[in-house]
Design an enzyme around this catalytic site. Structure first.
Site, short mmCIF file in Angstrom:
data_model
loop_
_atom_site.label_atom_id
_atom_site.label_comp_id
_atom_site.label_asym_id
_atom_site.label_seq_id
_atom_site.Cartn_x
_atom_site.Cartn_y
_atom_site.Cartn_z
N GLU A 161 0.84 -1.21 0.00
CA GLU A 161 0.00 0.00 0.00
C GLU A 161 0.86 1.25 0.00
O GLU A 161 1.81 1.37 0.78
CB GLU A 161 -0.91 0.00 1.23
N GLU A 193 -6.61 10.17 -14.63
CA GLU A 193 -6.93 10.44 -13.23
C GLU A 193 -5.94 11.43 -12.62
O GLU A 193 -6.31 12.28 -11.81
CB GLU A 193 -6.97 9.15 -12.42
N TYR A 247 -3.74 12.13 0.81
CA TYR A 247 -3.11 11.24 -0.18
C TYR A 247 -2.02 12.00 -0.93
O TYR A 247 -0.88 11.54 -1.05
CB TYR A 247 -4.16 10.72 -1.15
N ASP A 259 -4.00 0.40 -9.82
CA ASP A 259 -5.43 0.13 -9.95
C ASP A 259 -5.81 -0.14 -11.40
O ASP A 259 -6.51 -1.10 -11.72
CB ASP A 259 -6.24 1.30 -9.40
N ALA A 304 -15.07 2.96 -1.19
CA ALA A 304 -14.69 1.85 -0.32
C ALA A 304 -13.22 1.47 -0.47
O ALA A 304 -12.75 0.54 0.20
CB ALA A 304 -15.57 0.63 -0.63
N GLY A 305 -12.50 2.13 -1.34
CA GLY A 305 -11.10 1.78 -1.56
C GLY A 305 -10.92 0.57 -2.45
O GLY A 305 -9.88 -0.07 -2.44
N SER A 341 -25.78 7.53 -16.77
CA SER A 341 -25.42 6.55 -15.75
C SER A 341 -26.68 5.93 -15.18
O SER A 341 -27.72 6.60 -15.06
CB SER A 341 -24.63 7.24 -14.62
N THR A 370 2.93 2.07 -2.17
CA THR A 370 4.23 1.81 -2.81
C THR A 370 4.20 2.09 -4.30
O THR A 370 5.24 2.31 -4.91
CB THR A 370 4.64 0.33 -2.60
#
Length: 388
Positions: free
Chosen positions: A32, A158, A219, A170, A121-122, A66, A34
């Site tokens: 995490e 992003e 972050y 991700d 929620a990650g 959506s 990294t």
């Protein structure tokens, strides 16, 4: 919602026949914070996905809808927005803008997005929508970039359009995940290896149902703190471009040469990289108890050194201890809320779900969502079956 149901809604909405594309979210077993330090990560794609249905539009417009959000959005591809608006469509728009800026020719299109990945929620709902959108848009052009390139383009979207300075993990595992496997990724070289996960365990993902507001700013601050550490260390050691290049001994020798908070951040990353490589060996040998212990160490480091945990995450991790079939667990994702990931014997997974939910509810008054998962295929595998 099935692909057929999404296609039917698309036909009623746009009076056209769509193709549908699917990209999964992910859970990170270990490694995490990294990824943006050029390090190693060990994520899995999971069985929650985002679906994008698409068909060409007669002019240079993208028309976005959506199933979850009522706000529609349209944009002129010849005059796209320059920055995010803070709404769901930013991820779609950012990918479209990035593809065009990277030289890909995009026609106009109608898109209908349906997401199953829990937001906040990650579990990387953002990467799932980015990858599914990129594959959908590229399907309308003649371009077929390799999947690692698709992942990099989505990360760029992003970073530069949405404004979240995420690493490549991700988007990469959303593209290239494989059922029954974790993905060991070198975030510098993008070399990767599929690592089989033992069949006798499930991934039990526990959603704390909280997401604290400071997550976004903190972050980016952690990235800055890591970069500050690299700047100090690179003055004494040749070849250090990122914390990936730093040994434990090099860092220890400079413990007094940097602010304590910078040292703590660097120590987490340096040790976490080593935990990832150890974890791969434990998975290969089936040593789940040692793997679980590494996950516990990772959580303590994220809590005490990197300081991205929170009360609810800590309580969820503590609630798992002592339950039958439990090997180990940790917070997963950026932090300040979201989920924990736990390695649990398959036969004990349902009982684990009930017990940990009860323990957490007793401590917090919050009823958590608990998901029992196995590693799933990424978009690249599912792309082979996208309906024409």
């Amino acid at each position: 919602m099935s692909a057929d149901e999404l296609s039917e809604r698309f036909r009623k909405m746009f009076h056209a026949e769509p193709r549908t594309f699917v990209a999964p979210g992910r859970v990170n077993l270990i490694g995490e914070h990294t990824d943006y330090n050029d390090g190693f990560v060990l994520p899995c794609a999971i069985e929650f996905s985002t679906h994008v249905a698409i068909a060409a539009h007669p002019d240079q417009r993208l028309v976005l809808r959506s199933t979850e959000f009522s706000e529609p959005f349209e944009l002129d591809l010849k005059n796209p927005p320059r920055k995010a608006r803070g709404v769901w469509s930013d991820y779609v728009v950012g990918v479209a803008v990035t593809l065009r800026n990277s030289g890909y020719t995009l026609p106009g299109a109608n898109l209908l997005v349906h997401g199953e990945v829990p937001i906040g929620a990650g579990l990387s709902s953002s990467a799932a929508i980015e990858v599914a959108t990129a594959l959908a848009l590229l399907s309308l052009s003649d371009a077929k970039p390799p999947l690692p390139e698709v992942a990099k383009l989505c990360q760029q979207a992003e970073n530069e359009f949405v404004g979240a300075h995420v690493g490549i993990m991700d988007q990469f595992v959303s593209c290239l995940g494989k059922a029954g496997h974790a993905l060991l990724l070198d975030c510098r070289s993008l070399q990767f290896e599929q690592v089989a996960t033992p069949e006798q365990v499930k991934l039990v993902i526990c959603n704390t149902m909280v997401k604290h507001e400071l997550a976004g700013g903190e972050y980016n601050r952690r990235r800055e703190e890591c970069e500050a550490g690299v700047q100090i260390l690179s003055q004494s050691f040749l070849g250090i471009r990122a914390l990936r290049d730093v040994t434990r001994e090099q860092l220890s020798s400079h413990a007094n040469a940097m602010p304590p908070i910078i040292y703590k951040r660097c120590l987490h990353v340096v040790e976490e990289n080593q935990r990832v490589l150890q974890a791969v060996e434990f998975l290969r040998s089936g040593n789940l108890r040692e793997m679980g212990q590494l996950m516990r160490e990772s959580h303590r480091s994220l809590r005490d050194l990197y300081e991205v945990s929170c009360r609810e995450l800590d309580l969820m991790v503590e609630a798992a201890e002592g339950l039958p079939g439990y090997y180990g667990g940790r917070m997963t994702g950026g932090g300040f809320g979201g989920c924990t990931v736990n390695l649990v014997e398959s036969g004990d997974a349902e009982a684990f779900r009930e017990s940990i939910a009860g323990r957490y509810r007793e401590q917090t008054g919050i009823s958590p969502n608990i998901y029992i998962c196995s590693p799933a295929n990424g978009a690249g595998v599912q792309l082979e079956f996208a309906p024409m």
